[in-house]
Design a protein around this motif. Structure first.
Motif, mmCIF file in Angstrom:
data_model
loop_
_atom_site.group_PDB
_atom_site.id
_atom_site.type_symbol
_atom_site.label_atom_id
_atom_site.label_comp_id
_atom_site.label_asym_id
_atom_site.label_seq_id
_atom_site.Cartn_x
_atom_site.Cartn_y
_atom_site.Cartn_z
ATOM 1 N N VAL A 15 0.888 -1.276 0.530
ATOM 2 C CA VAL A 15 0.039 -0.055 -0.021
ATOM 3 C C VAL A 15 0.677 1.286 0.193
ATOM 4 O O VAL A 15 1.439 1.149 0.657
ATOM 5 C CB VAL A 15 -0.945 0.108 1.050
ATOM 6 N N ILE A 16 0.648 2.007 -0.569
ATOM 7 C CA ILE A 16 1.564 3.037 -0.901
ATOM 8 C C ILE A 16 0.864 4.259 -0.827
ATOM 9 O O ILE A 16 0.125 4.006 -1.723
ATOM 10 C CB ILE A 16 2.605 2.854 -2.875
ATOM 11 N N ILE A 17 1.288 5.416 -0.075
ATOM 12 C CA ILE A 17 -0.323 7.128 0.342
ATOM 13 C C ILE A 17 0.981 7.798 0.346
ATOM 14 O O ILE A 17 2.341 7.609 0.393
ATOM 15 C CB ILE A 17 -0.850 6.486 1.461
ATOM 16 N N LYS A 18 0.355 8.944 -0.581
ATOM 17 C CA LYS A 18 0.988 10.543 -0.176
ATOM 18 C C LYS A 18 0.786 10.466 0.928
ATOM 19 O O LYS A 18 -0.592 11.105 1.753
ATOM 20 C CB LYS A 18 0.615 11.089 -0.963
ATOM 21 N N ILE A 19 1.784 10.090 2.532
ATOM 22 C CA ILE A 19 1.428 10.615 3.524
ATOM 23 C C ILE A 19 3.015 11.042 3.805
ATOM 24 O O ILE A 19 4.168 10.318 3.794
ATOM 25 C CB ILE A 19 0.526 9.666 4.403
ATOM 26 N N GLY A 20 3.843 11.090 5.074
ATOM 27 C CA GLY A 20 4.477 10.474 6.122
ATOM 28 C C GLY A 20 4.287 10.563 6.929
ATOM 29 O O GLY A 20 4.628 8.944 6.724
ATOM 30 N N TYR A 21 4.591 10.205 8.078
ATOM 31 C CA TYR A 21 4.199 9.541 9.236
ATOM 32 C C TYR A 21 2.864 8.877 9.003
ATOM 33 O O TYR A 21 1.892 9.287 8.676
ATOM 34 C CB TYR A 21 4.599 9.611 10.781
ATOM 35 N N LEU A 22 3.241 7.179 9.437
ATOM 36 C CA LEU A 22 1.154 6.699 9.588
ATOM 37 C C LEU A 22 0.142 7.082 10.159
ATOM 38 O O LEU A 22 0.529 7.215 11.333
ATOM 39 C CB LEU A 22 1.925 5.223 9.617
ATOM 40 N N GLU A 23 -0.730 7.360 9.453
ATOM 41 C CA GLU A 23 -1.831 8.096 10.955
ATOM 42 C C GLU A 23 -2.178 6.615 11.332
ATOM 43 O O GLU A 23 -1.343 5.518 10.993
ATOM 44 C CB GLU A 23 -2.885 8.547 10.214
ATOM 45 N N PRO A 24 -2.376 6.680 13.047
ATOM 46 C CA PRO A 24 -3.154 5.800 13.801
ATOM 47 C C PRO A 24 -3.490 4.794 12.854
ATOM 48 O O PRO A 24 -3.159 3.291 13.382
ATOM 49 C CB PRO A 24 -3.987 6.098 14.930
ATOM 50 N N GLU A 25 -4.775 4.476 12.677
ATOM 51 C CA GLU A 25 -5.857 3.719 11.835
ATOM 52 C C GLU A 25 -4.493 2.564 11.015
ATOM 53 O O GLU A 25 -4.499 1.324 10.334
ATOM 54 C CB GLU A 25 -7.191 3.644 11.391
ATOM 55 N N LEU A 26 -3.795 3.100 10.436
ATOM 56 C CA LEU A 26 -2.846 2.633 8.863
ATOM 57 C C LEU A 26 -1.655 2.214 9.261
ATOM 58 O O LEU A 26 -1.211 1.260 9.427
ATOM 59 C CB LEU A 26 -1.802 3.847 8.011
#
Length: 526
Positions: A439-450
């Motif tokens: 799973v590749i997401i445009k994000i920095g640190y992962l949010e809690p659910e991820l």
């Protein structure tokens, strides 16, 4: 004897974390403004049935919270700021005693075309309406910026103590509780608390200062201990915002309270801890190039394996439509056949592509072009041929979403950019991230659910408006020396707190006669 009328507290503020290194621009509708009763409805802790709700007459003016992005246009700011002032004027004239308190609901890292330190400027304008006697309490993101000017104009100020920001509502409620308690004092005029402000010459991205890990975890653990100290009202540490280029962009410690010695000693202690730990801050996950991350994911048995496409993170200020990573992913032979490893990619904006997918319908094979309509500094638009897997309408951010299956890659294409932080963001599109390989997401640190969902994780150091390589972005206006841009500090930085004057004294006096507000001068005053 009839009970005294409740104090009138107005609520106003604008919030948009904005990258000055992105070519994107943020317009007024992006703030999704809420007005009047809508503002109070937004926050359950000030509803009438709650203790805070019964303690004051809460009056919403206007709040606007935009998805992080590019610089706010001057026209957008003037439009929204003008409405805030107009609505505050109405509240002021409709109340017999006027506005006694203001909750300044902001983020703290908004940039506006041709203007600096915009939160301080907005509050300066608000003060012309509510007056110098109104008590102002600000709540902020720890990635915001607190200039001397802003610290001067507020009476109370606090920020999140967690990154990711799981304590957002708790922080806002604390700002309101502190405000109500100060307004409830019997002393008139109300005595303003002292504010010990320290500039810490550090500017780091959130991905190196997450409170999940040391040293940020230990640093922020000190904050409630300081807050519990006799003579202290609140303590706060701002990491600052790394992807904008203004003189105010740096870390700050601010302790508010009544005891001169206590607030100064506590502020200096927190600042010194922060400074001494500067070399220990590191990325919240293993990092590498996009190719490194994909190789690691393909060779790993951990499923799902998450990869953060960090350079174009829309929740840090990226434009969200950089195609560079997606081009690299779709070019790999491992993903060009439907039987390859299942990959989910979130996401790329493509308004025309979405329209074409909607017109074709689920199951149809289409060729569409998306991305690089805003940020084309790193690569151009991408053309993809694949099968329409899903369509979803009426999303608050994306408006319309489509999923295009290209080989074994499920590419989420959106009408407007959208962050993907929750499992339901995927399952609503008939995608199952828990059973995907990557799973590749445009994000920095992962949010809690991820974060909880990921069996393993890497942070890809990719290009974009929120590039993690701060040095190559080319800051020109931040104060120097600044860690990590500079490694040598001779002499060591002065971390002695500055005692900020009370908000009902004109700031120009403070600027022209700073010796009046030295530590020794304050000792005589208090």
């Amino acid at each position: 004897m009839p009970p005294l009328p409740l104090p009138v507290i107005a609520i106003a503020g604008l919030a948009c974390e904005t990258s000055s290194f992105s070519p994107a621009r943020t317009l007024a509708p992006a703030f999704h403004p809420r007005r009047g009763p809508q503002v109070v409805d937004e926050y359950p802790f000030i509803h009438r049935e709650t203790p805070l709700g019964r303690a004051a007459n809460w009056q919403g003016a206007l709040i606007g919270h935009a998805l992080p992005g590019g610089i706010v246009t001057k026209a957008a700011f003037e439009e929204l700021a003008g409405e805030i002032l107009s609505r505050l004027s109405e509240i002021q004239t409709q109340s017999e005693a006027g506005i006694q308190g203001l909750w300044f609901d902001i983020h703290g890292a908004m940039c506006v075309e041709g203007m600096d330190d915009i939160e301080a400027e907005l509050l300066r304008r608000i003060r012309t309406v509510v007056g110098p006697d109104a008590i102002v309490s600000a709540s902020m993101d720890l990635h915001g910026n607190v200039s001397q000017q802003l610290a001067h104009q507020v009476d109370l100020i606090t920020c999140y103590r967690m990154a990711p920001h799981e304590d957002e509502m708790e922080t806002k409620e604390r700002a309101c509780r502190n405000l109500v308690q100060l307004l409830a004092t019997e002393a008139r005029p109300i005595r303003r608390p002292l504010k010990a402000w320290v500039r810490v010459p550090i500017l780091l991205p959130g991905e190196q200062t997450s409170t999940r890990l040391q040293p940020a975890k230990g640093l922020y653990a000190l904050v409630p201990e300081v807050e519990a100290t006799l003579g202290v009202l609140d303590a706060a540490i701002w990491v600052g915002y790394a992807w904008a280029d203004e003189p105010r962009n740096h870390a700050v410690v601010l302790v508010t309270g009544w005891d001169l010695d206590v607030v100064t000693k506590c502020a200096e202690m927190l600042a010194q801890f922060f400074w001494d730990a500067r070399e220990k801050f590191h990325f919240v996950a293993p990092t590498g190039s996009l190719a490194d991350c994909l190789e690691k994911a393909l060779s790993s048995s951990a499923r799902p394996f998450f990869v953060s496409d960090s350079g174009d993170n829309p929740t840090a200020g990226g434009a969200g439509d950089v195609t560079w990573s997606l081009i690299q992913i779709l070019a790999r032979s491992e993903f060009q056949n439907k039987v390859g490893p299942t990959v989910i990619y979130a996401s790329i904006p493509g308004p025309q592509a979405v329209d074409e997918m909607v017109a074709a319908g689920i199951g149809a094979t289409v060729t569409v072009t998306a991305g690089a309509e805003v940020d084309d500094l790193h690569s151009g638009p991408i053309t993809m041929a694949g099968q329409v897997h899903a369509i979803r309408s009426r999303d608050r951010d994306a408006v319309v979403e489509g999923v295009l299956r290209v080989g074994s890659v499920f590419v989420i294409i959106t009408k407007l950019r959208k962050p993907y932080h929750h499992e339901h963001d995927f399952t609503a599109l008939d995608l199952q991230p828990r059973s995907a390989a990557i799973v590749i997401i445009k994000i920095g640190y992962l949010e809690p659910e991820l974060f909880d969902m990921a069996a393993d994780w890497m942070l890809a150091l990719t290009p974009g408006g929120v590039d993690q390589d701060l040095v190559r972005l080319g800051h020109r206006r931040i104060g120097r020396p600044m860690w990590p841009f500079d490694k040598e500090f001779q002499p060591e930085p002065d971390l002695a707190p500055l005692l900020i004057p009370m908000s009902n004294k004109p700031f120009r006096v403070y600027m022209e006669e700073p010796e009046k507000y030295s530590r020794s001068a304050w000792a005589e005053v208090v």
